[in-house]
Design an enzyme around this catalytic site. Structure first.
Site, PDB file in Angstrom:
ATOM      1  N   GLU A  75      -7.859  25.601 -31.246  1.00 22.44           N
ATOM      2  CA  GLU A  75      -6.835  25.051 -30.351  1.00 22.44           C
ATOM      3  C   GLU A  75      -5.608  25.956 -30.287  1.00 22.44           C
ATOM      4  O   GLU A  75      -4.935  26.026 -29.257  1.00 22.44           O
ATOM      5  CB  GLU A  75      -6.450  23.645 -30.808  1.00 22.44           C
ATOM      6  CG  GLU A  75      -7.580  22.639 -30.767  1.00 22.44           C
ATOM      7  CD  GLU A  75      -8.193  22.503 -29.382  1.00 22.44           C
ATOM      8  OE1 GLU A  75      -7.477  22.734 -28.380  1.00 22.44           O
ATOM      9  OE2 GLU A  75      -9.384  22.189 -29.299  1.00 22.44           O
ATOM     10  N   ASP A  82     -16.584  25.095 -22.817  1.00 21.60           N
ATOM     11  CA  ASP A  82     -15.738  26.149 -22.252  1.00 21.60           C
ATOM     12  C   ASP A  82     -16.583  27.168 -21.506  1.00 21.60           C
ATOM     13  O   ASP A  82     -16.234  27.604 -20.407  1.00 21.60           O
ATOM     14  CB  ASP A  82     -14.958  26.839 -23.371  1.00 21.60           C
ATOM     15  CG  ASP A  82     -13.987  25.891 -24.056  1.00 21.60           C
ATOM     16  OD1 ASP A  82     -13.624  24.888 -23.422  1.00 21.60           O
ATOM     17  OD2 ASP A  82     -13.605  26.150 -25.207  1.00 21.60           O
ATOM     18  N   VAL A 113       0.855  -1.179   0.000  1.00 20.83           N
ATOM     19  CA  VAL A 113       0.000   0.000   0.000  1.00 20.83           C
ATOM     20  C   VAL A 113       0.889   1.225   0.000  1.00 20.83           C
ATOM     21  O   VAL A 113       1.707   1.404   0.908  1.00 20.83           O
ATOM     22  CB  VAL A 113      -0.942   0.018   1.225  1.00 20.83           C
ATOM     23  CG1 VAL A 113      -1.853   1.222   1.183  1.00 20.83           C
ATOM     24  CG2 VAL A 113      -1.740  -1.269   1.290  1.00 20.83           C
ATOM     25  N   ALA A 114       0.783   2.062  -1.007  1.00 22.75           N
ATOM     26  CA  ALA A 114       1.621   3.250  -1.133  1.00 22.75           C
ATOM     27  C   ALA A 114       0.736   4.474  -1.307  1.00 22.75           C
ATOM     28  O   ALA A 114      -0.436   4.384  -1.658  1.00 22.75           O
ATOM     29  CB  ALA A 114       2.574   3.118  -2.323  1.00 22.75           C
ATOM     30  N   THR A 138      -9.263   5.232  -3.975  1.00 19.82           N
ATOM     31  CA  THR A 138      -8.084   5.695  -3.241  1.00 19.82           C
ATOM     32  C   THR A 138      -7.465   4.612  -2.367  1.00 19.82           C
ATOM     33  O   THR A 138      -6.415   4.851  -1.757  1.00 19.82           O
ATOM     34  CB  THR A 138      -8.454   6.906  -2.368  1.00 19.82           C
ATOM     35  OG1 THR A 138      -9.619   6.598  -1.589  1.00 19.82           O
ATOM     36  CG2 THR A 138      -8.753   8.112  -3.230  1.00 19.82           C
ATOM     37  N   GLY A 139      -8.072   3.438  -2.265  1.00 20.82           N
ATOM     38  CA  GLY A 139      -7.430   2.329  -1.564  1.00 20.82           C
ATOM     39  C   GLY A 139      -7.975   2.041  -0.193  1.00 20.82           C
ATOM     40  O   GLY A 139      -7.236   1.544   0.665  1.00 20.82           O
ATOM     41  N   LYS A 140      -9.247   2.309   0.064  1.00 24.09           N
ATOM     42  CA  LYS A 140      -9.812   2.053   1.390  1.00 24.09           C
ATOM     43  C   LYS A 140      -9.874   0.555   1.680  1.00 24.09           C
ATOM     44  O   LYS A 140      -9.447   0.101   2.753  1.00 24.09           O
ATOM     45  CB  LYS A 140     -11.207   2.678   1.483  1.00 24.09           C
ATOM     46  CG  LYS A 140     -11.218   4.185   1.283  1.00 24.09           C
ATOM     47  CD  LYS A 140     -12.612   4.757   1.403  1.00 24.09           C
ATOM     48  CE  LYS A 140     -13.483   4.376   0.224  1.00 24.09           C
ATOM     49  NZ  LYS A 140     -13.016   4.951  -1.046  1.00 24.09           N
ATOM     50  N   THR A 141     -10.380  -0.221   0.741  1.00 23.73           N
ATOM     51  CA  THR A 141     -10.464  -1.672   0.935  1.00 23.73           C
ATOM     52  C   THR A 141      -9.071  -2.283   0.998  1.00 23.73           C
ATOM     53  O   THR A 141      -8.816  -3.205   1.789  1.00 23.73           O
ATOM     54  CB  THR A 141     -11.279  -2.305  -0.209  1.00 23.73           C
ATOM     55  OG1 THR A 141     -12.561  -1.685  -0.273  1.00 23.73           O
ATOM     56  CG2 THR A 141     -11.456  -3.793   0.019  1.00 23.73           C
ATOM     57  N   LEU A 142      -8.158  -1.791   0.181  1.00 21.26           N
ATOM     58  CA  LEU A 142      -6.794  -2.303   0.197  1.00 21.26           C
ATOM     59  C   LEU A 142      -6.126  -2.053   1.545  1.00 21.26           C
ATOM     60  O   LEU A 142      -5.414  -2.916   2.068  1.00 21.26           O
ATOM     61  CB  LEU A 142      -5.989  -1.652  -0.926  1.00 21.26           C
ATOM     62  CG  LEU A 142      -4.557  -2.165  -1.130  1.00 21.26           C
ATOM     63  CD1 LEU A 142      -4.569  -3.617  -1.567  1.00 21.26           C
ATOM     64  CD2 LEU A 142      -3.827  -1.316  -2.160  1.00 21.26           C
TER      65      LEU A 142
END
Length: 643
Positions: A421, A496, A156-157, A198-202
């Site tokens: 553009e 825009d 986990v990072a 964002t990695g809550k379960t991890l």
């Protein structure tokens, strides 16, 4: 009736050996068989074999039906000349009493037994049962630490603060006596909240893997069923199972499915009552009379703002851990974790840093998807390893969408897109607070994107009024460029305008950047039908929003009128090459008059930190193909701007 002391014979044997000799006293029909009872005049010498001398020995034969049997018997007796008065009597006997009972009550007993078995199976066969057919039994999955939970904190990072905070749970589960010696109590639980991916379960799995205890995982929606009382029953069964295996961890994912505020749930019947009963049972289990169990409850949610206050108070969920999207350093650490799982020969430190700079705002799941997409891109072209070009193509596809080679614009439309553009690119090049420009392209990509200008924003947490005005002016650059170079404008700038209007409205109603409105905050709820301000205030807000948009419009138009020659230069170059990189912009316009950020200069200055030689020129491809490897991060594009 028919056992080992019986012998089966045929109809012919019966007629020849018994009927013709007058030895048959009676025939007894039992189902499909007929038992032969001999009279007293029969002697042992008259039997066809010696086995008949055994006590209780009898003969029997099989028949097809009773009617056919009686007809054959009458015909045989007439042929033998037996008068009707002396003919052999035939009696009919039903099956045995036991068979009759089984035949009568068997189906009913079978049905009752099946119901009993299903009930016992559903309740688990004992205490803590789950109700009829197992509806009230918890569906939580138990992961064994020796085999299933292999995730550690090293996997986990990008969330060092969250890991440091949740390490307290791991320390208590591993060495509870260290805290109990000082009179400390175990925290009952922690809420892991944050944006999706964002990695809550991890992080919850890593907590179970590091602590070395059983880990129960269940979704909040699994507590809700159409049957009354099922949710509360499953909660009781889950905690009863967990108490048998303490110390342990229970992880409830998406707890907002059952933990919403009860003050908001009184608008209906049935479902809301069931959800409230489930929530009340969770509250009781977490902080009822059983407070000495070493059970830690972790819960994940994307909507911590809608949870019930009783659920969030100390004593239940003591820790509120917010896991935000990672910063650039965090993204670099996450890239290092996932780059170890793929085959690449690139220098890891420079590769992870460049990819982290290319992906502002990405969560852990987005980064994992980009690395996997890069592996797929490399596999499609049969590359031996994944190169920087493959990674950048993958990021460009994730953000901007797939290149639409089948979409061919006519010359007039293509020229309009080029000048549109080019207006964005010139504004981004000469406005001080604009994000650094990486690439501008007129190749259609994704849904409704006929072209895009690609920028690289940093991790900004505060925005000044000057920065906001520069960004608004840069957003309006496409439409103003069309006004200056064509007799009419197109519909390509609608997105825009939406972004500029929303930003100006937020400046007035939320950020207090209007002197007339003052430091006020007016944010209308989507469910409210009435504005949170008076009509006179609404007129002031409208006039201030118009003033800010006009100010940004004038700022952009003054620049593009001054730099009209540069706009035409960039647009014509776009028409010939379709893709312009930062190096092309430097060649056409000269160096940008403002200093770029350090992270941008480090990874996009043209050299690696330890490389003294300039990089080789990018390969040139055919019409419609980018002339360099894609380097996406933020796409400012015609018709749709992705941020």
């Amino acid at each position: 009736m028919f056992d080992e002391s019986s012998r089966e014979i045929t109809w012919q044997e019966l007629r020849k050996n018994f009927l013709e000799k007058g030895l048959v006293d009676k025939l007894v029909v039992v189902g499909r068989r007929v038992r032969v009872e001999l009279n007293k005049e029969a002697t042992a010498s008259m039997y066809p074999d010696s086995m008949a001398t055994r006590p209780g020995f009898s003969y029997y034969f099989s028949i097809g039906s009773a009617d056919v049997f009686e007809r054959h018997l009458d015909e045989a007796q007439e042929e033998l000349g037996i008068p009707p008065s002396d003919r052999i009597p035939v009696s009919y006997v039903g099956d045995s009493t036991l068979l009759a009972i089984v035949g009568t009550f068997g189906p009913t007993l079978l049905f009752v037994g099946l119901l009993y078995w299903m009930t016992r199976r559903g309740t688990g066969g004992g205490a803590g049962g789950g109700g009829m057919f197992g509806f009230g039994k918890s569906k939580a999955k138990r992961f064994n630490v020796e085999s299933a939970v292999t995730v550690k904190f090293a996997d986990v990072a990008g969330m060092n603060e969250a890991k440091a905070e949740i390490m307290e749970f791991v320390s208590f589960l591993q060495k509870p006596e260290k805290f109990q010696r000082l009179g400390a109590k175990i925290p009952r639980g922690a809420i892991l909240s944050g944006p999706p991916g964002t990695g809550k379960t991890l992080l919850a799995k890593a907590t179970a893997g590091e602590s070395g205890v059983p880990f129960f995982s269940v979704s909040g929606s699994e507590f809700v069923e159409m049957f009354v009382g099922v949710g509360a029953s499953r909660v009781r069964d889950l905690f009863a199972t967990a108490r048998k295996q303490t110390p342990c961890i229970i992880f409830i994912d998406e707890i907002d499915a059952i933990g919403r505020s009860r003050a908001e749930g009184n608008k209906g019947f049935g479902g809301n009552d069931e959800r409230e009963a489930t929530l009340n049972q969770i509250l009781t289990e977490m902080d009822g009379f059983n407070t000495t169990d070493q059970i830690v409850v972790l819960a994940g949610t994307n909507r911590a703002d809608v949870l019930d206050k009783a659920l969030m108070r100390p004593g239940r969920f003591d820790r509120h851990i917010y896991i935000d999207r990672p910063t650039m350093t965090g993204r670099q650490d996450i890239f290092k974790v996932y780059l170890k799982k793929v085959v690449t020969n690139e220098e890891q430190e420079h590769l992870s840093g460049r990819l982290a700079a290319l992906t502002p705002g990405f969560a852990g799941a987005d980064i994992a998807n980009c690395v996997n997409e890069a592996a797929l891109v490399a596999a499609r072209v049969n590359a031996p390893t994944i190169t920087m070009q493959h990674f950048e193509q993958a990021i460009e596809r994730v953000i901007g969408g797939l290149e639409r080679k089948s979409l061919v614009l006519n010359p007039e439309e293509k020229r309009t897109v080029a000048y549109h553009e080019a207006g964005h690119a010139i504004c981004g090049w000469y406005f001080k607070y604009a994000d650094p420009l990486l690439k501008v392209s007129i190749i259609p990509r994704g849904q409704g994107a006929l072209g895009y200008a690609q920028y690289l924003p940093g991790d900004a947490y505060l925005m000044s009024e000057r920065q906001l005005l520069d960004r608004m002016a840069m957003t309006l650059g496409g439409r103003i460029s069309e006004e200056l170079h064509f007799s009419t404008v197109t519909t390509g700038a609608s997105d825009d305008f939406k972004k500029v209007t929303g930003m100006a409205n937020a400046m007035v109603t939320q950020w207090g950047m209007s002197k007339k409105v003052g430091p006020m905050h007016f944010q209308k709820d989507q469910n409210e039908l009435v504005k949170p301000f008076a009509e006179a205030t609404a007129q002031v807000i409208d006039s201030e929003v118009r003033r800010i948009v006009d100010q940004a419009y004038k700022q952009c138009k003054d620049l593009l009128v001054e730099r009209q020659k540069e706009v035409g230069l960039v647009a014509e170059e776009l028409l010939s090459k379709e893709v312009l990189t930062r190096d092309d912009m430097v060649r056409l316009l000269g160096p940008r008059p403002f200093d770029d950020r350090d992270d941008f200069t480090k990874y996009f200055g043209g050299k690696k930190p330890d490389d003294k030689t300039p990089p080789p020129p990018p390969p040139t491809e055919g019409l419609g193909q980018p002339s360099i490897p894609p380097q996406p991060a933020i796409f400012k594009r015609l018709g749709n701007e992705i941020k």
